[in-house]
Design an enzyme around this catalytic site. Sequence first.
Site, PDB file in Angstrom:
ATOM      1  N   ARG A   1       0.839  -1.194   0.000  1.00 42.24           N
ATOM      2  CA  ARG A   1       0.000   0.000   0.000  1.00 42.24           C
ATOM      3  C   ARG A   1       0.877   1.249   0.000  1.00 42.24           C
ATOM      4  O   ARG A   1       1.939   1.282   0.607  1.00 42.24           O
ATOM      5  CB  ARG A   1      -0.916   0.006   1.233  1.00 42.24           C
ATOM      6  CG  ARG A   1      -2.063  -0.991   1.150  1.00 42.24           C
ATOM      7  CD  ARG A   1      -3.012  -0.886   2.331  1.00 42.24           C
ATOM      8  NE  ARG A   1      -2.382  -1.335   3.565  1.00 42.24           N
ATOM      9  CZ  ARG A   1      -1.843  -0.554   4.473  1.00 42.24           C
ATOM     10  NH1 ARG A   1      -1.867   0.765   4.323  1.00 42.24           N
ATOM     11  NH2 ARG A   1      -1.284  -1.047   5.548  1.00 42.24           N
TER      12      ARG A   1
ATOM     13  N   ARG B   1       1.921 -12.173  -0.543  1.00 41.76           N
ATOM     14  CA  ARG B   1       0.577 -12.478  -0.051  1.00 41.76           C
ATOM     15  C   ARG B   1      -0.010 -13.720  -0.700  1.00 41.76           C
ATOM     16  O   ARG B   1       0.289 -14.032  -1.854  1.00 41.76           O
ATOM     17  CB  ARG B   1      -0.356 -11.302  -0.386  1.00 41.76           C
ATOM     18  CG  ARG B   1       0.022  -9.988   0.298  1.00 41.76           C
ATOM     19  CD  ARG B   1      -0.605  -9.882   1.657  1.00 41.76           C
ATOM     20  NE  ARG B   1      -0.090  -8.757   2.451  1.00 41.76           N
ATOM     21  CZ  ARG B   1      -0.678  -8.324   3.551  1.00 41.76           C
ATOM     22  NH1 ARG B   1      -1.779  -8.893   3.998  1.00 41.76           N
ATOM     23  NH2 ARG B   1      -0.153  -7.336   4.240  1.00 41.76           N
TER      24      ARG B   1
HETATM   25  P1  GDP Z   1      -2.006  -9.496   9.745  1.00 41.56           P
HETATM   26  O1  GDP Z   1      -1.405  -8.792   8.581  1.00 41.56           O
HETATM   27  O2  GDP Z   1      -2.344  -8.570  10.872  1.00 41.56           O
HETATM   28  O3  GDP Z   1      -3.127 -10.373   9.366  1.00 41.56           O
HETATM   29  O4  GDP Z   1      -0.844 -10.413  10.343  1.00 41.56           O
HETATM   30  P2  GDP Z   1      -0.497 -11.958  10.070  1.00 41.56           P
HETATM   31  O5  GDP Z   1      -1.332 -12.843  10.922  1.00 41.56           O
HETATM   32  O6  GDP Z   1      -0.495 -12.221   8.612  1.00 41.56           O
HETATM   33  O7  GDP Z   1       0.980 -11.992  10.624  1.00 41.56           O
HETATM   34  C1  GDP Z   1       1.966 -11.111  10.140  1.00 41.56           C
HETATM   35  C2  GDP Z   1       3.333 -11.650  10.475  1.00 41.56           C
HETATM   36  O8  GDP Z   1       3.472 -11.738  11.891  1.00 41.56           O
HETATM   37  C3  GDP Z   1       3.556 -13.047   9.909  1.00 41.56           C
HETATM   38  O9  GDP Z   1       4.876 -13.150   9.464  1.00 41.56           O
HETATM   39  C4  GDP Z   1       3.303 -13.932  11.100  1.00 41.56           C
HETATM   40  O10 GDP Z   1       4.037 -15.147  11.033  1.00 41.56           O
HETATM   41  C5  GDP Z   1       3.764 -13.071  12.278  1.00 41.56           C
HETATM   42  N1  GDP Z   1       2.998 -13.371  13.514  1.00 41.56           N
HETATM   43  C6  GDP Z   1       1.659 -13.536  13.611  1.00 41.56           C
HETATM   44  N2  GDP Z   1       1.302 -13.856  14.882  1.00 41.56           N
HETATM   45  C7  GDP Z   1       2.445 -13.882  15.606  1.00 41.56           C
HETATM   46  C8  GDP Z   1       2.756 -14.163  16.994  1.00 41.56           C
HETATM   47  O11 GDP Z   1       1.880 -14.446  17.807  1.00 41.56           O
HETATM   48  N3  GDP Z   1       4.067 -14.071  17.359  1.00 41.56           N
HETATM   49  C9  GDP Z   1       5.058 -13.755  16.471  1.00 41.56           C
HETATM   50  N4  GDP Z   1       6.305 -13.697  16.905  1.00 41.56           N
HETATM   51  N5  GDP Z   1       4.817 -13.521  15.156  1.00 41.56           N
HETATM   52  C10 GDP Z   1       3.525 -13.563  14.738  1.00 41.56           C
HETATM   53  P1  PGA Z   2      -3.211  -7.204   6.661  1.00 40.62           P
HETATM   54  O1  PGA Z   2      -4.018  -6.676   5.369  1.00 40.62           O
HETATM   55  O2  PGA Z   2      -3.800  -6.357   7.740  1.00 40.62           O
HETATM   56  O3  PGA Z   2      -3.588  -8.628   6.681  1.00 40.62           O
HETATM   57  O4  PGA Z   2      -1.746  -6.948   6.516  1.00 40.62           O
HETATM   58  C1  PGA Z   2      -3.507  -5.927   4.363  1.00 40.62           C
HETATM   59  C2  PGA Z   2      -3.162  -4.534   4.782  1.00 40.62           C
HETATM   60  O5  PGA Z   2      -3.598  -4.082   5.862  1.00 40.62           O
HETATM   61  O6  PGA Z   2      -2.465  -3.891   4.002  1.00 40.62           O
HETATM   62 MN    MN Z   3      -4.028 -10.512   7.473  1.00 44.54          MN
END
Ligand code: GDP
Ligand code: PGA
Ligand code: MN
Length: 612
Positions: A87, A394
């Site tokens: 983004r 992604r």
């Molecule tokens: P989102 O973008 O908020 O949905 O985040 P994601 O669930 O896709 O996680 C983003 C990154 O953080 C990934 O590389 C995950 O492996 C890592 N991650 C997610 N949960 C945890 C956690 O509980 N602990 C750690 N250390 N890393 C995490």
């Molecule tokens: P994420 O979604 O929160 O899973 O990273 C995409 C974004 O917020 O850009």
């Molecule tokens: Mn996500």
Amino acid sequence: MSISTTPTDAADRVPEHEPTAHRGLLAWVREIARLTTPDRIVWCDGSEAEWHELTDGLVAAGTLVRLDPAKRPNSFWARTDPTDVARVEERTFICSADPADAGPTNNWVEPAEMKLTMTELYRGCMTGRTMYVVPFCMGPVDARAPMFGVELTDSPYVVASMRIMTRMGASVLAAMGDDAPFVRALHSVGAPLEPGAADVAWPCNDTKFISHFPETREIWSYGSGYGGNSLLGKKCYALRIASVMGRDEGWLAEHMLIMKLTSPQGVVRYVAGAFPSACGKTNLAMLEPTLPGWTVETVGDDIAWMRFGDDGRLWAVNPEYGLFGVAPGTDHRTNPNAMKTLAKGNSIFTNVARTDDGDVWWEGMGEPPAHLTDWHGDDWTPDSDGPSSHPNSRFCTPITQAPTLAAEYHDPRGVPIDAILFGGRRRTTVPLVSEARDWVHGVFLGATLSSETTAAATGKVGVVRRDPMAMLPFIGYHAGDYFAHWIDMEKRAGDAAKLPKVFYVNWFRRGDDGRFLWPGFGENSRVLAWIAGRLDGTAPAVETPVGMVPPPGALDLSGLDTDPADVELALRVDADEWRAELPGIAEWFATMGDKLPAVLATELDALRARLA
Ligand code: GDP
Ligand code: PGA
Ligand code: MN
Ligand code: MN
């Protein structure tokens, strides 16, 4: 799909193959076709046949590579232009009539001026390309007031991705009838093709605009094909435009996962969680609990629309239809349910690495193979410099394939939220979990949420910034008004209001040597169990200056092989660290000017006093 004749002769009369009688939609499609001059117009019906036609075309164009169907049925590998990977927050605009309505957290340009600028960019921009008309619905089509949108785009990659991420096609168009209101979402990669010119695999433009016109509920996106900038149902509609709708109509559009948590005793709790991009929403939403007897089911992993029900509770719907997840770090050990979802196929992987046998690979998936094709399309070996996959690579996959999908996902009423989690990525200061004392304190925790920047947006990674309610890049209006809107939710449901309890979590606190103090992922179920205990009134908590935290022994650590001393460090509230945090919060609040709700200033004073 149905195909109209060339717009040059078709735009001024009624073409034969327009599968709707919606006059507003027809007029807009013709207006945009006249401006952008595509070679043809395709009305997308969302069918299997259309998917195959689109993906075959994308494979022929080199945008997609088909993965081995034995390993990844009906799945594809995409590589973007190396400059179009995330983004673009600096190029994102909230074009409200009054600049005060965009507030301190958004870029603002006067709407007429932005339209003038972008109209010139759009003029002829679809030359040599197809303009796709993509009718979509955010949330169930059988909702009382279905939330329609139509995206016009010259990117077949966007169409294929929209088919995964939204309810899309002929059924939506039919449900729109001939006069349903809809969000107009215009997208172009900004790369016209002159006759005879060769195309590139990932057309885009160095000039990028992601513009929102909140009063007229319009989105104009130009120059980028990356999901967050181009799949306009997601961030642009479901967060930026919808947050303005929510302000006007008394509901909330939030950057939140939604989960169903069931205890060993069968008590069901619905939990929403706002963490900034790439801070753990998708993982938590699909979590495989390590604590025996607990289950987590998925309602949503990125966006929650929350309205009060007649019962005074806040009911949340996930408006999306797919998962657009961060690939690196996703593995059988961290997120087995995402791996199972992806194994069913029907997915698009963008900017990950491809294995020599037609599968995908990314960092975090165990030992790397001896040879890969990296996200640049180059040879990669474990000795290569840099990762094989872009850190913001992604997967895009249907949420209905998730083995953890909750039955309630399909319910247009949504689920009643019992707890809201705010969370960020902080190496220091913020404890593993704390509980707000009341609603206003909870809003204060959300409003002062801070997190290290990630690769989900262009710019420097690892810089701590305030990210209110994890919505910094997504609040479609003035952040001070947004805080006031949150505070007012307490009054909105009247005496019957049963607001969720608010918690603040941080899975990312580190030790001196940089190690994570808390193991995270499935072990986060231990924190969820404490939260459920707080909701039931059975789990103990101790008061600290920043909120209520679990006392020693209150977290169930049975079977956990993390050093208990690390867990203690993860839970610690250090007054010195928090005192150092105060000037940053005061500075942040000062940017709200007189729009800062007085009760939040009072909360800051109270925190300062408790830390003194
Ligand atoms: P989102 O973008 O908020 O949905 O985040 P994601 O669930 O896709 O996680 C983003 C990154 O953080 C990934 O590389 C995950 O492996 C890592 N991650 C997610 N949960 C945890 C956690 O509980 N602990 C750690 N250390 N890393 C995490
Ligand atoms: P994420 O979604 O929160 O899973 O990273 C995409 C974004 O917020 O850009
Ligand atoms: Mn996500
Ligand atoms: Mn997100």
